[in-house]
Design a protein around this motif. Structure first.
Motif, PDB file in Angstrom:
ATOM      1  N   ALA A  60      -9.857  -2.080   1.109  1.00 55.29           N
ATOM      2  CA  ALA A  60      -8.742  -1.896   0.180  1.00 55.29           C
ATOM      3  C   ALA A  60      -9.248  -1.229  -1.084  1.00 55.29           C
ATOM      4  O   ALA A  60     -10.187  -1.698  -1.728  1.00 55.29           O
ATOM      5  CB  ALA A  60      -8.080  -3.231  -0.150  1.00 55.29           C
ATOM      6  N   TYR A  71      -1.797   8.352  -4.956  1.00 53.53           N
ATOM      7  CA  TYR A  71      -1.842   7.015  -4.371  1.00 53.53           C
ATOM      8  C   TYR A  71      -2.451   6.051  -5.376  1.00 53.53           C
ATOM      9  O   TYR A  71      -3.445   6.373  -6.024  1.00 53.53           O
ATOM     10  CB  TYR A  71      -2.692   6.990  -3.097  1.00 53.53           C
ATOM     11  CG  TYR A  71      -2.294   7.992  -2.049  1.00 53.53           C
ATOM     12  CD1 TYR A  71      -1.011   8.002  -1.517  1.00 53.53           C
ATOM     13  CD2 TYR A  71      -3.212   8.936  -1.585  1.00 53.53           C
ATOM     14  CE1 TYR A  71      -0.642   8.929  -0.546  1.00 53.53           C
ATOM     15  CE2 TYR A  71      -2.863   9.862  -0.620  1.00 53.53           C
ATOM     16  CZ  TYR A  71      -1.578   9.858  -0.112  1.00 53.53           C
ATOM     17  OH  TYR A  71      -1.225  10.776   0.840  1.00 53.53           O
ATOM     18  N   ILE A  84      -1.593   3.493   4.335  1.00 52.34           N
ATOM     19  CA  ILE A  84      -2.508   2.804   5.239  1.00 52.34           C
ATOM     20  C   ILE A  84      -3.004   3.864   6.212  1.00 52.34           C
ATOM     21  O   ILE A  84      -2.208   4.520   6.888  1.00 52.34           O
ATOM     22  CB  ILE A  84      -1.807   1.670   6.007  1.00 52.34           C
ATOM     23  CG1 ILE A  84      -1.248   0.622   5.029  1.00 52.34           C
ATOM     24  CG2 ILE A  84      -2.749   1.028   7.011  1.00 52.34           C
ATOM     25  CD1 ILE A  84      -0.255  -0.336   5.665  1.00 52.34           C
ATOM     26  N   ASN A 118      -2.630   2.448  -4.341  1.00 42.45           N
ATOM     27  CA  ASN A 118      -3.254   1.473  -3.447  1.00 42.45           C
ATOM     28  C   ASN A 118      -3.394   2.074  -2.054  1.00 42.45           C
ATOM     29  O   ASN A 118      -2.403   2.493  -1.448  1.00 42.45           O
ATOM     30  CB  ASN A 118      -2.419   0.189  -3.374  1.00 42.45           C
ATOM     31  CG  ASN A 118      -2.395  -0.557  -4.694  1.00 42.45           C
ATOM     32  OD1 ASN A 118      -3.443  -0.878  -5.251  1.00 42.45           O
ATOM     33  ND2 ASN A 118      -1.204  -0.824  -5.213  1.00 42.45           N
ATOM     34  N   LEU A 119      -4.623   2.092  -1.556  1.00 47.03           N
ATOM     35  CA  LEU A 119      -4.942   2.680  -0.261  1.00 47.03           C
ATOM     36  C   LEU A 119      -5.663   1.649   0.592  1.00 47.03           C
ATOM     37  O   LEU A 119      -6.557   0.944   0.111  1.00 47.03           O
ATOM     38  CB  LEU A 119      -5.841   3.912  -0.455  1.00 47.03           C
ATOM     39  CG  LEU A 119      -6.473   4.533   0.793  1.00 47.03           C
ATOM     40  CD1 LEU A 119      -5.424   5.254   1.624  1.00 47.03           C
ATOM     41  CD2 LEU A 119      -7.598   5.503   0.388  1.00 47.03           C
ATOM     42  N   LEU A 120      -5.291   1.559   1.861  1.00 46.61           N
ATOM     43  CA  LEU A 120      -6.022   0.712   2.809  1.00 46.61           C
ATOM     44  C   LEU A 120      -6.666   1.640   3.837  1.00 46.61           C
ATOM     45  O   LEU A 120      -5.992   2.270   4.648  1.00 46.61           O
ATOM     46  CB  LEU A 120      -5.093  -0.286   3.500  1.00 46.61           C
ATOM     47  CG  LEU A 120      -5.780  -1.336   4.386  1.00 46.61           C
ATOM     48  CD1 LEU A 120      -6.756  -2.178   3.569  1.00 46.61           C
ATOM     49  CD2 LEU A 120      -4.757  -2.238   5.072  1.00 46.61           C
ATOM     50  N   THR A 139      -8.084   0.633  -4.866  1.00 50.17           N
ATOM     51  CA  THR A 139      -7.024   0.732  -5.847  1.00 50.17           C
ATOM     52  C   THR A 139      -7.512   1.543  -7.060  1.00 50.17           C
ATOM     53  O   THR A 139      -8.714   1.628  -7.314  1.00 50.17           O
ATOM     54  CB  THR A 139      -6.558  -0.656  -6.316  1.00 50.17           C
ATOM     55  OG1 THR A 139      -5.482  -0.520  -7.248  1.00 50.17           O
ATOM     56  CG2 THR A 139      -7.691  -1.420  -6.991  1.00 50.17           C
ATOM     57  N   TYR A 146       0.821  -1.208   0.000  1.00 55.33           N
ATOM     58  CA  TYR A 146       0.000   0.000   0.000  1.00 55.33           C
ATOM     59  C   TYR A 146       0.861   1.266   0.000  1.00 55.33           C
ATOM     60  O   TYR A 146       1.869   1.353   0.704  1.00 55.33           O
ATOM     61  CB  TYR A 146      -0.935   0.002   1.206  1.00 55.33           C
ATOM     62  CG  TYR A 146      -1.958  -1.109   1.137  1.00 55.33           C
ATOM     63  CD1 TYR A 146      -3.078  -0.992   0.323  1.00 55.33           C
ATOM     64  CD2 TYR A 146      -1.791  -2.293   1.851  1.00 55.33           C
ATOM     65  CE1 TYR A 146      -4.013  -2.010   0.231  1.00 55.33           C
ATOM     66  CE2 TYR A 146      -2.722  -3.316   1.770  1.00 55.33           C
ATOM     67  CZ  TYR A 146      -3.829  -3.167   0.949  1.00 55.33           C
ATOM     68  OH  TYR A 146      -4.748  -4.193   0.845  1.00 55.33           O
TER      69      TYR A 146
END
Length: 342
Positions: free
Chosen positions: A333, A302, A232, A304-306, A335, A229
Motif C-alpha cells: 500500500a 493518485y 489497485i 492511494n495505490l495498492l 500513499t 484506493y
C-alpha cells in the motif's frame, strides 16, 4: 505487544518509508508502447550493446538502479541493503549487476512478484530502524526468458492466445527513512496458492487465485474496502488473469472494474503490438510502477495505490514433469500522505 501486525499476513508500518527515488530502463518494444515516454531509458537495441541477452539484462539493471540513486541523491555506498532478483538461473542478471555496487545484498526469487517482494522487505527493514536506505531492484528480458523457460528464439515456436510477452525492462526503487513520499504504509505478504493449472502458456489463470487471496486478506485485515484506493494494480496477470480476478470479486458482490487494472495490460497496446494476453516477467510490474505509477502519484493523479505483484513459482523441470503452477501475490500500500499509516 506487537502493534504492527494487523493479522496473519498484513503489517502496518508505523514509520512509513518514503520512496526517495525510482528508475526504469526498457527495451524497444516497451518504449513503443503507450507508456513509452514515461521511462528513464528506452533502448533502440534490445541487446543494450552487449554480447548476450543475459548481459543485456544485467546492463538494464545497472541503468535502472543508477537512475533511482541519482533521483534519491545518494550513492550505492549509502545503501544499507539491496533486495533484488530476476528470472534467470541463480539470478545471475542481478548478482552481476550488483558486484560493483558495494552494497549488502539479499537475493530474491519471487518470479514476477519480485518487485513487490523486494519493496515489502525493504520497507519493513527501514520501518524497523535497521536501514536508512534500502533498494528493491528486478528485471526480465524477453529473449533471456524465452531461452530460460521455453525455446530459444531461433526455434520460432508459436504461442497460444493465453500466452504473455515477457517484458524487456528493469525497475529500481530507493526507500528512505526521511523524505516527502510517496510512502509505503502497509504490506500484505502472500501465501502460495495452487489451483492445479498446468499450462505454462496460461500464467494469468495460474496467478489470479493468488492475487484474489492476497487482496481479500488485505481488505479483511486492514478494514479497508477497495474504494479506499484510487487504483489497485496487479502485475502481471494480463488480460485473462485480470478478468478472472474481476470475476472472483463480482461473485463476492464487489465490482472492482472502476479502480482495478493490471501492469501486463497497461504496458502494451494490444491493437498495435502483438503481445497476446499482455505483458509478463519481473520487469513488467517493476517498470509500470517506476515509469508510470509513481510519477502519477507525485503529480497528484493518485493519492492511494495498492501495488500487488504476482508470480508463478514454477520451473521448466517441474512443468515437464507435469507439475501444476503455484502462484504468489504480495501487496504494497502506497500513499502520498505522510500520515497514511492509519
Amino acid at each position: 505487544m506487537d502493534t504492527k501486525k494487523l493479522g496473519r499476513q498484513t503489517v502496518r508500518l508505523t514509520s512509513p518509508p518514503s520512496i526517495a527515488g525510482f528508475g526504469s530502463a526498457v527495451g524497444k518494444k516497451e518504449g513503443q508502447g503507450p507508456l513509452g515516454r514515461c521511462f528513464d531509458f528506452a533502448s533502440q537495441d534490445d541487446s543494450f550493446a552487449e554480447k548476450s541477452w543475459e548481459k543485456a539484462e544485467t546492463a538494464m539493471q545497472k541503468q535502472a538502479l543508477s537512475y533511482a540513486l541519482d533521483k534519491a541523491g545518494i550513492s550505492s555506498d549509502q545503501l544499507d541493503y539491496v533486495f533484488a532478483g530476476d528470472l534467470l538461473n541463480q539470478c545471475i542478471a542481478t548478482s552481476y549487476s550488483l558486484r560493483a555496487q558495494n552494497a549488502p545484498f539479499f537475493g530474491l526469487y519471487g518470479a514476477c512478484s519480485t518487485m513487490a517482494e523486494g519493496m515489502s522487505l525493504a520497507a519493513m527493514l527501514v520501518d524497523g530502524g535497521f536501514a536508512s536506505y534500502a533498494a528493491a531492484l528486478t528485471s526480465s528480458h524477453f529473449c533471456s526468458a524465452e531461452r530460460q523457460y521455453r525455446n530459444p528464439l531461433e526455434y520460432g515456436g508459436q504461442k497460444p492466445p493465453t500466452a504473455q510477452w515477457t517484458t524487456t525492462g528493469s525497475g529500481a526503487v530507493i526507500l528512505s527513512r526521511k523524505g516527502t513520499g510517496p510512502f509505503i504504509t502497509h504490506v500484505t505478504t502472500g501465501k502460495v496458492v495452487d489451483k492445479g493449472i498446468t499450462d505454462a502458456n496460461n500464467m494469468g489463470a495460474a496467478m489470479a487465485p493468488a492475487a484474489y487471496a492476497t487482496l481479500h486478506a488485505h481488505f479483511e485485515e486492514t478494514g479497508r474496502s477497495p474504494d479506499f484506493y484510487d487504483l489497485i494494480v496487479t502485475g502481471d496477470l494480463g488480460s485473462l488473469g485480470k478478468e478472472i480476478v474481476t470475476d472472483f470479486f463480482q461473485r463476492d458482490g464487489i465490482d472492482l472494474r472502476s479502480r482495478y487494472d493490471d501492469c501486463g495490460v497497461l504496458l502494451f497496446d494490444p491493437t498495435t503490438q502483438d503481445v497476446h494476453a499482455g505483458g509478463s516477467g519481473c520487469g513488467c510490474s517493476a517498470v509500470v510502477l517506476t515509469g508510470h505509477l509513481l510519477r502519477e502519484m507525485r503529480r497528484g493523479t493518485y493519492r492511494n495505490l495498492l501495488f500487488c505483484g504476482t508470480g508463478a513459482l514454477h520451473s521448466p523441470t517441474a512443468t515437464m514433469q507435469g507439475e501444476s503452477i503455484p502462484g504468489i501475490c504480495h501487496a504494497v500500500a502506497i500513499t502520498t500522505e505522510k500520515g497514511g499509516a492509519s
